[in-house]
Write a protein that holds these residues in place. Structure first.
Motif, PDB file in Angstrom:
ATOM      1  N   UNK A 195      12.076  -3.979  10.892  1.00 46.83           N
ATOM      2  CA  UNK A 195      12.975  -4.484  11.795  1.00 46.83           C
ATOM      3  C   UNK A 195      12.702  -4.530  13.455  1.00 46.83           C
ATOM      4  N   UNK A 196      11.607  -4.952  13.340  1.00 45.11           N
ATOM      5  CA  UNK A 196      11.160  -6.049  14.940  1.00 45.11           C
ATOM      6  C   UNK A 196      11.204  -6.676  14.959  1.00 45.11           C
ATOM      7  N   UNK A 197      10.455  -7.224  13.620  1.00 45.12           N
ATOM      8  CA  UNK A 197      10.938  -8.708  13.451  1.00 45.12           C
ATOM      9  C   UNK A 197      11.765  -9.514  13.653  1.00 45.12           C
ATOM     10  N   UNK A 198      13.076  -8.377  13.251  1.00 46.36           N
ATOM     11  CA  UNK A 198      14.356  -8.801  13.446  1.00 46.36           C
ATOM     12  C   UNK A 198      15.176  -8.815  14.581  1.00 46.36           C
ATOM     13  N   UNK A 199      14.574  -7.529  15.093  1.00 43.66           N
ATOM     14  CA  UNK A 199      15.022  -7.494  17.166  1.00 43.66           C
ATOM     15  C   UNK A 199      14.394  -9.016  17.629  1.00 43.66           C
ATOM     16  N   UNK A 200      12.897  -8.923  17.279  1.00 44.92           N
ATOM     17  CA  UNK A 200      12.755 -10.217  18.136  1.00 44.92           C
ATOM     18  C   UNK A 200      13.700 -11.820  17.953  1.00 44.92           C
ATOM     19  N   UNK A 201      14.364 -11.823  16.344  1.00 47.70           N
ATOM     20  CA  UNK A 201      14.410 -12.825  15.625  1.00 47.70           C
ATOM     21  C   UNK A 201      16.034 -13.105  17.206  1.00 47.70           C
ATOM     22  N   UNK A 202      16.341 -12.164  17.165  1.00 50.28           N
ATOM     23  CA  UNK A 202      17.842 -12.249  18.130  1.00 50.28           C
ATOM     24  C   UNK A 202      17.791 -13.165  18.899  1.00 50.28           C
ATOM     25  N   UNK A 203      16.923 -13.116  19.578  1.00 49.46           N
ATOM     26  CA  UNK A 203      16.858 -14.432  20.486  1.00 49.46           C
ATOM     27  C   UNK A 203      16.102 -15.575  20.281  1.00 49.46           C
ATOM     28  N   UNK A 204      15.940 -15.976  18.595  1.00 55.28           N
ATOM     29  CA  UNK A 204      15.375 -16.860  18.244  1.00 55.28           C
ATOM     30  C   UNK A 204      16.231 -17.793  16.957  1.00 55.28           C
ATOM     31  N   UNK A 205      16.620 -18.812  17.037  1.00 61.39           N
ATOM     32  CA  UNK A 205      17.586 -18.941  15.720  1.00 61.39           C
ATOM     33  C   UNK A 205      16.812 -19.298  14.920  1.00 61.39           C
ATOM     34  N   UNK A 206      15.378 -18.886  13.999  1.00 63.58           N
ATOM     35  CA  UNK A 206      14.935 -19.671  12.818  1.00 63.58           C
ATOM     36  C   UNK A 206      15.625 -19.188  12.099  1.00 63.58           C
ATOM     37  N   UNK A 207      17.078 -19.622  10.712  1.00 67.18           N
ATOM     38  CA  UNK A 207      17.453 -18.590  10.013  1.00 67.18           C
ATOM     39  C   UNK A 207      17.134 -18.339   9.130  1.00 67.18           C
ATOM     40  N   UNK A 224       0.877  -0.782   0.351  1.00 64.21           N
ATOM     41  CA  UNK A 224      -0.172  -0.137   0.241  1.00 64.21           C
ATOM     42  C   UNK A 224       0.966   1.198   0.058  1.00 64.21           C
ATOM     43  N   UNK A 225       2.528   1.013  -0.127  1.00 57.48           N
ATOM     44  CA  UNK A 225       3.462   2.346  -0.851  1.00 57.48           C
ATOM     45  C   UNK A 225       3.606   3.234   0.311  1.00 57.48           C
ATOM     46  N   UNK A 226       3.578   2.732   1.785  1.00 57.49           N
ATOM     47  CA  UNK A 226       3.299   2.592   3.729  1.00 57.49           C
ATOM     48  C   UNK A 226       5.033   2.008   3.715  1.00 57.49           C
ATOM     49  N   UNK A 227       6.075   2.447   3.013  1.00 62.72           N
ATOM     50  CA  UNK A 227       7.121   1.642   3.234  1.00 62.72           C
ATOM     51  C   UNK A 227       7.926   2.226   4.342  1.00 62.72           C
ATOM     52  N   UNK A 228       7.929   3.337   4.993  1.00 67.58           N
ATOM     53  CA  UNK A 228       8.534   3.054   6.208  1.00 67.58           C
ATOM     54  C   UNK A 228       8.002   2.357   7.747  1.00 67.58           C
ATOM     55  N   UNK A 229       6.480   2.054   7.307  1.00 68.34           N
ATOM     56  CA  UNK A 229       5.680   1.392   7.797  1.00 68.34           C
ATOM     57  C   UNK A 229       6.359  -0.077   8.314  1.00 68.34           C
ATOM     58  N   UNK A 230       6.710  -0.695   6.603  1.00 70.46           N
ATOM     59  CA  UNK A 230       7.237  -1.848   6.271  1.00 70.46           C
ATOM     60  C   UNK A 230       7.985  -2.463   6.552  1.00 70.46           C
TER      61      UNK A 230
END
Length: 1003
Positions: free
Chosen positions: A489-501, A478-484
């Motif tokens: 970034x939120x997901x990658x912070x969560x994945x720092x503690x989750x070894x799901x490569x 929908x063109x909201x690339x900043x929100x995307x």
């Protein structure tokens, strides 16, 4: 059942608004003549927008126009996706069933996203062009309906419009070009605060000359007097007029409310809210209760749903409705199936007056009634309304799955902005729901992003990461690339503690796309991280996806063996895991890289096969990408006419499928080829079309660059500078790509030369040197080198240009030796650059220029051919003799310059022909060469011109020629006038090119 109820507070007399009504009726007349019209009607709540539109619609019906009205629907804080368009199309279906079916024939599955009565939507993969396709089909549907009859489409209450409705309306207003159609949209101006989402749309529409704004002011005292006279059916007391006017401040709705409150003996309250509620509070208790229920149900509530929630005997419910309608508080909907408040201000006041527990209870009853009997509301509204009811009932366990189902429904309708809002609401509810409830939710039911990239199994419970992935994709679409980018970034912070490569790699690949899109960088570091995460893992669709993204990145930024190898691996992995869409994506990239590497026919064959297979599989996004890349590769090879054919076919497909963004990319490539072919007018028209109608920044930037190029070649450097500035704004500065920086440098060199800024031209070339060595970008490098070399040759002999000349010539020569020339066109350019370098060092060489003209031969590149002929003719005339051959060359070059509109080149040719006494319209008999009179310059002026070209000031000229500075100034002015130039620098440059100079007197 309530048609006989009398309305007592609305004036039977239509007061004022003559100017505004005239604007609407004039639009109706223009539309009837075949010119579609678009109007925006704004005004504060209660000022009389609805009454004005009703008067206009009466006039439209009297003129035999077909009328369709749709309103934006507010459900709590949510807008219903495409609500006004769906309602209006439903009205058109009732009025013109056969015509609507014929207009929609063949596109029903897509249009069903707006009007479910067209059939099942089905499932289609989400991509960037989905929404544009739906919008284009909607516009064409309306144009077909309005081809033979006048259609009036009214879209009310835009202040409640959802993002998808706003985008569709913007698209309609920007692209509507034919049909007897009037589109009127209304909005409440006092609701449009500084951050209201409608404000940018209104600003955009203000810039469109095809859209007319109509703003309704408040009534004057005289108009309030007339309104009260109509309501009371008698002359009001002066004191009453003064009191009501003072309290209402000219707001028509407040006038009605205040005079009614006064007439029923109610004391005027101190607050607006009390004024709005006072008439509701005079209703019987049952009618007040029904009004409160309707207020919380949304903008409109269906009768059957209201009955289920009210839980009253039918006679009591009807009596309560009769009282509310009779008091002019509620109105029946036009189809008679539901009820709404006559004015939204009253509904808001009633809703705000509810106690918190009362509001939650009413929403729960609405949700329970709708769950028990889904048919109480239309199918296209059911999921969204149920999600809203449960959410506002504060029941997280019920709300979460309802909100997720509504998000899936929004995704199927390409309402990605609404999908994003719902997903954000789901994430808000996530932690409020017990684990045992969340574990019953499956990604297969609610998520699409991960399955498309192979993150399985689907039997695992839905996770917060799934929601973040869905939200990231929805925001991108929908063109909201900043929100995307925020969700990634939120997901990658969560994945720092989750070894799901695999999941982490998928998010890093998405982050690469977003970083590039928002201008935060080129995205390579993110791609490298994704590749590192999947390295050593078993093959999966994520491997293929990451490698395909990496190969595509390399194709446009670093084409070469490494990128080709990455594309090969992406194809191999995609085949191993059976992911055909990613395999086709990677194969297309591989084909482009093969062409860049010199394996031309293999690469082109690969790209054409991908095009055919993508079309057969219905993968329209890949079809469009294939058209874009194939056309670009053909232009790289100098096959401009073939590129035009590929692009024109691609545009036809894009238009047929409503893929506006893809159309923009293809048109941008088409513009490149048309410029090469000398079809500058057509190129300019296509570039302007891209600029007006394409959302993506990069094709708009490319179009602006071509507009700049054509402008400077036609002799308008000021316009060229403006277009370059627009291109730079579109393209940003953090992800420079050679395919954009090199054309920008070419234009900046041409502009600098036109303005006599030789040093600036050299600096531009020096700054572009690294980009000029990027593999596969030769089509952008050769025109830049030619512009720079010609500039140095034209400046030969100018003292001001001597400093830095040797370095500039060496840089051009070095780049020319290192840039590929893989096709006849670019080989001709290579010879052309070499000839200009030779001219810059020692003057014209007839043999070299003859070789350049021969190399161009019959190639379809009229502008460089005309320039080469000009230079050969000049060299022939300098040698003496061969006047007939020179004349033929000048005439051919001049005809091309005239056709192209290349004014600077045309003027140079005309000056050379005049100096040589050659006709540009017909050959002249051979004879002795006439004496060159030097454009009418006197011997003294000739001496002055020599000194001007040597860089002498007026005082220095006076000293050398033993004349006064004033006399020297007069001579210089005469020289400028005779040569037809504005500055001393232009005079010197022209004198050098036309060989008007004699040896400079030595001091």
């Amino acid at each position: 059942m309530l048609d006989d109820v009398e309305t007592r507070s609305v004036s039977p007399v239509f007061v004022g608004r003559a100017v505004e009504l005239t604007a609407l009726t004039e639009a109706l007349a223009a539309a009837a003549a075949g010119e579609p019209q678009a109007l925006i009607v704004g005004g504060e709540a209660g000022v009389g927008k609805t009454r004005l539109v009703e008067e206009f619609l009466d006039a439209a019906r009297a003129a035999d126009a077909v009328v369709a009205v749709g309103g934006c629907v507010e459900i709590g804080a949510d807008g219903l996706p495409f609500a006004p368009f769906s309602t209006a199309l439903r009205a058109l279906r009732r009025a013109l069933p056969g015509e609507l079916a014929a207009a929609a024939a063949g596109q029903e599955p897509e249009l069903a996203r707006l009007l479910p009565e067209f059939g099942d939507v089905g499932h289609a993969p989400s991509h960037e062009d989905s929404t544009a396709r739906l919008f284009e089909l909607t516009v064409r549907l309306l144009e077909r309906l309005a081809a033979e009859r006048t259609v009036v489409l009214v879209l009310e209450d835009l202040h409640w419009a959802d993002a998808s409705t706003r985008h569709l309306l913007s698209y309609l207003f920007r692209t509507l070009s034919r049909g007897r159609l009037v589109v009127v949209a209304t909005y409440r101006s006092d609701d449009i605060h500084r951050r209201h989402p409608l404000r940018p749309l209104l600003a955009e529409l203000d810039r469109l000359r095809t859209v007319r704004r109509v703003e309704l002011p408040r009534f004057t005292r005289a108009e309030v007097h007339r309104q009260l006279t109509g309501i009371l059916a008698a002359e009001p007391e002066p004191a009453t007029v003064e009191a009501v006017y003072a309290r209402s401040d000219g707001n028509a709705f407040f006038v009605e409310e205040l005079i009614t409150s006064h007439s029923c003996g109610c004391e005027l309250s101190e607050s607006l809210r009390d004024v709005l509620l006072v008439r509701v509070e005079t209703l019987p208790e049952t009618a007040q209760r029904v009004a409160r229920i309707v207020a919380e149900g949304g903008s409109t509530v269906e009768y059957d749903l209201l009955a289920a929630v009210a839980r009253l005997p039918e006679d009591d419910l009807i009596e309560a409705l009769r009282a509310a309608v009779g008091a002019n508080i509620l109105l029946a909907t036009p189809d008679g199936d539901g009820y709404r408040f006559r004015h939204s201000l009253v509904r808001e006041a009633v809703s705000d007056d509810l106690l918190p527990g009362e509001r939650s209870r009413l929403n729960r009853r609405y949700a329970e009634a709708l769950e028990a009997e889904p048919g109480l509301v239309r199918a296209d509204e059911r999921a969204t309304r149920l999600a809203s009811y449960w959410y506002h009932a504060h029941d997280a366990v019920k709300a979460l799955p309802a909100v997720l189902r509504a998000s899936v429904d929004a995704r199927k309708r390409y309402a990605y902005a609404e999908q994003l809002q719902l997903l954000e609401r789901a994430m808000e509810l996530w932690d409020e729901v017990p684990d045992e409830v969340r574990h019953t939710l499956r990604p297969l039911d609610y998520a699409e992003a991960y399955p498309s990239c192979g993150c399985e199994p689907h039997c695992t419970p839905l996770s917060h990461l799934d929601l973040l992935a869905e939200a990231a994709v929805a925001a991108r679409l929908c063109g909201e690339r900043e929100r995307a980018l925020k969700f990634v970034k939120m997901a990658l912070r969560m994945l720092e503690e989750d070894a799901d490569a695999l999941r982490a790699a998928w998010f890093w690949a998405e982050r690469s796309r977003m970083v590039s899109s928002v201008g935060r960088g080129n995205g390579w570091a993110e791609i490298a991280k994704a590749q590192e995460l999947v390295r050593g893992l078993p093959p999966s669709p994520v491997h293929a996806y990451v490698l395909a993204i990496a190969a595509g990145w390399g194709m446009v930024r670093r084409p070469g063996p490494e990128s080709l190898e990455t594309a090969e691996r992406a194809v191999e992995y995609a085949r191993l895991v059976g992911d055909e869409p990613i395999a086709l994506k990677a194969r297309l990239t591989r084909g482009s890289l093969l062409v860049a590497a010199g394996d031309v026919e293999t690469g082109l064959a690969e790209m054409r096969e991908v095009l055919d297979r993508s079309a057969a599989a219905g993968l329209m996004a890949e079809v469009m990408r294939a058209r874009v890349n194939l056309g670009s590769c053909l232009e790289d090879l100098g096959r401009s006419q073939d590129s035009v054919e590929v692009c024109e076919a691609g545009i036809a497909v894009a238009v047929a499928h409503g893929l506006r963004d893809s159309e923009g990319w293809i048109r941008a490539n088409l513009v490149d080829s048309l410029v090469t072919l000398g079809e500058w007018k057509a190129a300019r028209d296509h570039a302007r079309s891209v600029w007006r109608s394409t959302q993506s920044a990069k094709p708009r930037g490319a179009a602006a660059l071509r507009l700049a190029q054509v402008a400077v070649l036609r002799g308008d450097p000021a316009a060229a500078r403006e277009h370059v500035a627009a291109a730079r704004e579109c393209l940003g500065r953090k992800d420079p790509m050679a395919q954009y920086t090199l054309p920008m440098a070419e234009v900046e060199v041409l502009v600098a030369v036109a303005e006599g800024r030789t040093a600036d031209a050299r600096a531009v070339l020096a700054g572009a040197a690294d980009d000029a060595l990027v593999t596969g970008k030769h089509r952008y490098v050769w025109p830049l080198l030619l512009a720079a070399a010609a500039a140095e040759a034209d400046a030969l002999g100018l003292p001001a240009a001597e400093e830095g000349r040797a370095g500039a010539l060496e840089r051009i020569a070095l780049l020319a030796r290192r840039v590929a020339a893989p096709a006849p066109l670019w080989q001709a350019y290579s010879l052309h650059v070499a000839a200009e370098l030779a001219r810059a060092r020692k003057g014209d060489d007839t043999g070299r220029w003859a070789e350049v003209v021969a190399a161009y031969g019959t190639l379809a590149a009229p502008y460089p051919v005309a320039r080469a002929r000009h230079r050969l003719a000049d060299a022939l005339l300098a040698e003496g003799g061969r006047r007939e051959e020179a004349g033929e060359l000048l005439r051919a070059a001049h005809a091309a310059a005239v056709r192209l509109g290349a004014r600077p080149l045309r003027e140079e040719l005309e000056l050379l022909a005049a100096r040589a006494r050659l006709s540009l319209t017909a050959p002249v008999p051979a004879g002795p060469e006439p004496a060159d009179e030097g454009f009418g310059l006197t011997p003294r002026e000739q001496d002055v011109l020599n000194l001007v070209a040597a860089g002498r000031t007026n005082r220095q000229i006076a000293e050398e020629l033993f004349i006064s500075p004033k006399t020297a100034s007069v001579h210089v002015s005469n020289i400028l006038a005779k040569l037809g130039v504005a500055t001393r620098g232009e005079a010197a440059a022209l004198a050098h090119r036309l060989r008007l100079l004699e040896p400079v007197p030595q001091p």
